[in-house]
Write a protein that holds these residues in place. Structure first.
Motif, PDB file in Angstrom:
ATOM      1  N   GLN A  87       0.857  -1.177   0.000  1.00  0.00           N
ATOM      2  CA  GLN A  87       0.000   0.000   0.000  1.00  0.00           C
ATOM      3  C   GLN A  87       0.897   1.231   0.000  1.00  0.00           C
ATOM      4  O   GLN A  87       1.559   1.528   0.993  1.00  0.00           O
ATOM      5  CB  GLN A  87      -0.887  -0.003   1.241  1.00  0.00           C
ATOM      6  N   VAL A  88       0.950   1.908  -1.126  1.00  0.00           N
ATOM      7  CA  VAL A  88       1.806   3.089  -1.263  1.00  0.00           C
ATOM      8  C   VAL A  88       0.935   4.319  -1.057  1.00  0.00           C
ATOM      9  O   VAL A  88       0.074   4.635  -1.892  1.00  0.00           O
ATOM     10  CB  VAL A  88       2.494   3.122  -2.639  1.00  0.00           C
ATOM     11  N   GLY A 115      -5.321   5.072 -10.631  1.00  0.00           N
ATOM     12  CA  GLY A 115      -5.831   6.225  -9.914  1.00  0.00           C
ATOM     13  C   GLY A 115      -5.808   6.007  -8.422  1.00  0.00           C
ATOM     14  O   GLY A 115      -5.300   4.985  -7.923  1.00  0.00           O
ATOM     15  N   ASN A 116      -6.384   6.941  -7.705  1.00  0.00           N
ATOM     16  CA  ASN A 116      -6.399   6.851  -6.250  1.00  0.00           C
ATOM     17  C   ASN A 116      -7.180   5.620  -5.800  1.00  0.00           C
ATOM     18  O   ASN A 116      -8.313   5.379  -6.229  1.00  0.00           O
ATOM     19  CB  ASN A 116      -7.041   8.108  -5.658  1.00  0.00           C
ATOM     20  N   GLY A 117      -6.562   4.811  -4.924  1.00  0.00           N
ATOM     21  CA  GLY A 117      -7.207   3.612  -4.411  1.00  0.00           C
ATOM     22  C   GLY A 117      -7.209   2.433  -5.362  1.00  0.00           C
ATOM     23  O   GLY A 117      -7.808   1.405  -5.067  1.00  0.00           O
ATOM     24  N   GLU A 118      -6.519   2.559  -6.482  1.00  0.00           N
ATOM     25  CA  GLU A 118      -6.486   1.480  -7.464  1.00  0.00           C
ATOM     26  C   GLU A 118      -5.190   0.681  -7.352  1.00  0.00           C
ATOM     27  O   GLU A 118      -4.186   1.165  -6.818  1.00  0.00           O
ATOM     28  CB  GLU A 118      -6.650   2.037  -8.871  1.00  0.00           C
ATOM     29  N   THR A 119      -5.228  -0.535  -7.895  1.00  0.00           N
ATOM     30  CA  THR A 119      -4.111  -1.477  -7.782  1.00  0.00           C
ATOM     31  C   THR A 119      -3.573  -1.821  -9.161  1.00  0.00           C
ATOM     32  O   THR A 119      -4.347  -1.948 -10.119  1.00  0.00           O
ATOM     33  CB  THR A 119      -4.570  -2.771  -7.071  1.00  0.00           C
ATOM     34  N   LEU A 127      -2.106   2.354  -4.893  1.00  0.00           N
ATOM     35  CA  LEU A 127      -1.725   3.752  -4.700  1.00  0.00           C
ATOM     36  C   LEU A 127      -2.883   4.527  -4.101  1.00  0.00           C
ATOM     37  O   LEU A 127      -4.035   4.362  -4.521  1.00  0.00           O
ATOM     38  CB  LEU A 127      -1.325   4.373  -6.039  1.00  0.00           C
ATOM     39  N   GLU A 128      -2.579   5.365  -3.125  1.00  0.00           N
ATOM     40  CA  GLU A 128      -3.611   6.214  -2.540  1.00  0.00           C
ATOM     41  C   GLU A 128      -2.985   7.473  -1.975  1.00  0.00           C
ATOM     42  O   GLU A 128      -1.807   7.496  -1.609  1.00  0.00           O
ATOM     43  CB  GLU A 128      -4.353   5.471  -1.431  1.00  0.00           C
ATOM     44  N   VAL A 144       4.792   3.093   2.852  1.00  0.00           N
ATOM     45  CA  VAL A 144       4.519   1.794   2.244  1.00  0.00           C
ATOM     46  C   VAL A 144       4.181   0.831   3.381  1.00  0.00           C
ATOM     47  O   VAL A 144       5.027   0.567   4.241  1.00  0.00           O
ATOM     48  CB  VAL A 144       5.726   1.275   1.436  1.00  0.00           C
ATOM     49  N   ASN A 145       2.932   0.353   3.370  1.00  0.00           N
ATOM     50  CA  ASN A 145       2.461  -0.524   4.458  1.00  0.00           C
ATOM     51  C   ASN A 145       2.750   0.086   5.823  1.00  0.00           C
ATOM     52  O   ASN A 145       3.177  -0.585   6.766  1.00  0.00           O
ATOM     53  CB  ASN A 145       3.069  -1.920   4.335  1.00  0.00           C
ATOM     54  N   TRP A 146       2.572   1.418   5.908  1.00  0.00           N
ATOM     55  CA  TRP A 146       2.697   2.201   7.140  1.00  0.00           C
ATOM     56  C   TRP A 146       4.139   2.379   7.606  1.00  0.00           C
ATOM     57  O   TRP A 146       4.369   2.799   8.728  1.00  0.00           O
ATOM     58  CB  TRP A 146       1.845   1.620   8.275  1.00  0.00           C
ATOM     59  N   GLU A 147       5.111   2.107   6.753  1.00  0.00           N
ATOM     60  CA  GLU A 147       6.507   2.403   7.076  1.00  0.00           C
ATOM     61  C   GLU A 147       6.925   3.663   6.321  1.00  0.00           C
ATOM     62  O   GLU A 147       6.506   3.899   5.185  1.00  0.00           O
ATOM     63  CB  GLU A 147       7.431   1.237   6.716  1.00  0.00           C
ATOM     64  N   PHE A 148       7.786   4.478   6.948  1.00  0.00           N
ATOM     65  CA  PHE A 148       8.119   5.800   6.426  1.00  0.00           C
ATOM     66  C   PHE A 148       9.195   5.765   5.337  1.00  0.00           C
ATOM     67  O   PHE A 148      10.220   5.101   5.468  1.00  0.00           O
ATOM     68  CB  PHE A 148       8.640   6.695   7.560  1.00  0.00           C
ATOM     69  N   PHE A 149       8.948   6.564   4.312  1.00  0.00           N
ATOM     70  CA  PHE A 149       9.951   6.895   3.307  1.00  0.00           C
ATOM     71  C   PHE A 149       9.940   8.425   3.221  1.00  0.00           C
ATOM     72  O   PHE A 149       9.036   9.024   2.657  1.00  0.00           O
ATOM     73  CB  PHE A 149       9.629   6.247   1.953  1.00  0.00           C
ATOM     74  N   ASP A 150      10.954   9.033   3.850  1.00  0.00           N
ATOM     75  CA  ASP A 150      10.969  10.477   4.077  1.00  0.00           C
ATOM     76  C   ASP A 150      11.613  11.238   2.923  1.00  0.00           C
ATOM     77  O   ASP A 150      12.375  10.688   2.129  1.00  0.00           O
ATOM     78  CB  ASP A 150      11.758  10.786   5.363  1.00  0.00           C
ATOM     79  N   ASN A 151      11.301  12.553   2.902  1.00  0.00           N
ATOM     80  CA  ASN A 151      11.967  13.498   1.998  1.00  0.00           C
ATOM     81  C   ASN A 151      11.989  12.989   0.555  1.00  0.00           C
ATOM     82  O   ASN A 151      13.025  12.952  -0.101  1.00  0.00           O
ATOM     83  CB  ASN A 151      13.409  13.766   2.484  1.00  0.00           C
TER      84      ASN A 151
END
Length: 290
Positions: A87-88, A115-119, A127-128, A144-151
């Motif tokens: 889940q991105v 689009g938004n919410g589509e796979t 993507l959402e 991604v799956n609730w893990e952070f990818f910053d900046n």
């Protein structure tokens, strides 16, 4: 025509989930309080909360399917249709949007063709756009799956999803190593993460989040303030205010000199009040009701 009741899980799946559900329910004095983790549990089975999963939760907790549906549809963390392994989510709330979140989201929509919410067609990425992730000091943020990818940037985000689709290893900026969405859902249901080093790596805050705390504790020196107009203290006799300056030339003593106490900011400077300005006493200018 009324919808038919949801089918039950196959016997082997139901027996396994019932054992897990008993463990979850035992944590709570009131069994219905276990509904949220149980929804995560059934989500870990199929990657989204199905009608069968909601029926299972209702049967375990003695609730109606309507009560379970009301909760499952209220929280966005529960998916109601098939979704990807990853889940991105792109934060498009105010600060992330200003810093480039909107551009990242638009770039990923075009790059992935969804689009938004589509796979994606291969079932790898959903993507959402998502609301604030409480990581404004690392904006713009992708999760991604609730893990952070910053900046992130549009380019780095495209590389990220390409690696996910290709099955290449991806390491979050902070927190635990990445796992699939089903595995994440089981962890959110309250079951231990058995992967080596995952627990020790989780829950970390980045340096930007801790800067204020360290400053408050005196662990780092306060930043030195430079006067906003000429960069240094005035000598009291003409000088910077009276003589023209070469804007391109550095001013002697301008760099790294903290502003003197007499040059207070508008937030620090005392306001004129009746106590400090007797010639303008405070008081009502008219009788009450006029």
């Amino acid at each position: 025509m009324p919808e038919l009741p949801a089918p039950a899980y196959p016997d082997d799946v139901r027996v396994r989930l019932e054992a897990d559900a008993r463990e979850v329910v035992a944590r709570y004095p009131d069994s219905r309080s276990a509904l949220l983790p149980l929804l995560h549990l059934v989500q870990s089975e199929e990657g989204h909360v199905t009608r069968t999963g909601m029926r299972f939760c209702a049967d375990v907790l003695g609730l109606t399917t309507a009560e379970v549906t009301a909760v499952a549809t209220f929280y966005s963390m529960y998916r109601r249709r098939p979704s990807g392994d990853y889940q991105v989510g792109v934060c498009t709330n105010t600060l992330c949007a200003v810093m480039g979140g909107d551009a990242i989201f638009e770039s990923l929509q075009e790059h992935l063709g969804v689009g938004n919410g589509e796979t994606t067609g291969d079932g790898k990425v959903t993507l959402e756009h998502i609301e604030c992730n409480a990581a404004c000091d690392f904006a713009p943020v992708v999760m991604v799956n609730w893990e952070f990818f910053d900046n992130q940037t549009p380019d780095s985000a495209r590389h990220l999803v390409d690696d996910l689709v290709a099955g290449r290893p991806v390491t979050p900026t902070r927190g635990a190593p990445l796992c699939t969405f089903k595995e994440t859902a089981r962890i959110l249901a309250g079951f231990p993460d058995e992967r080596d080093g995952a627990v020790a790596a989780g829950g970390s805050a980045g340096p930007a989040s801790l800067a204020g705390l360290k400053l408050a504790k005196g662990e780092v020196a306060a930043a030195r303030v430079v006067h906003p107009r000429d960069g240094g203290p005035h000598d009291g006799g003409g000088g910077a205010h009276d003589a023209p300056r070469d804007q391109g030339a550095p001013q002697q003593g301008a760099e790294h000199d903290p502003a003197p106490p007499k040059h207070l900011s508008s937030h620090d400077e005392p306001e004129q009040t009746s106590a400090s300005d007797p010639s303008h006493p405070a008081g009502p200018t008219a009788e009450e009701g006029e």
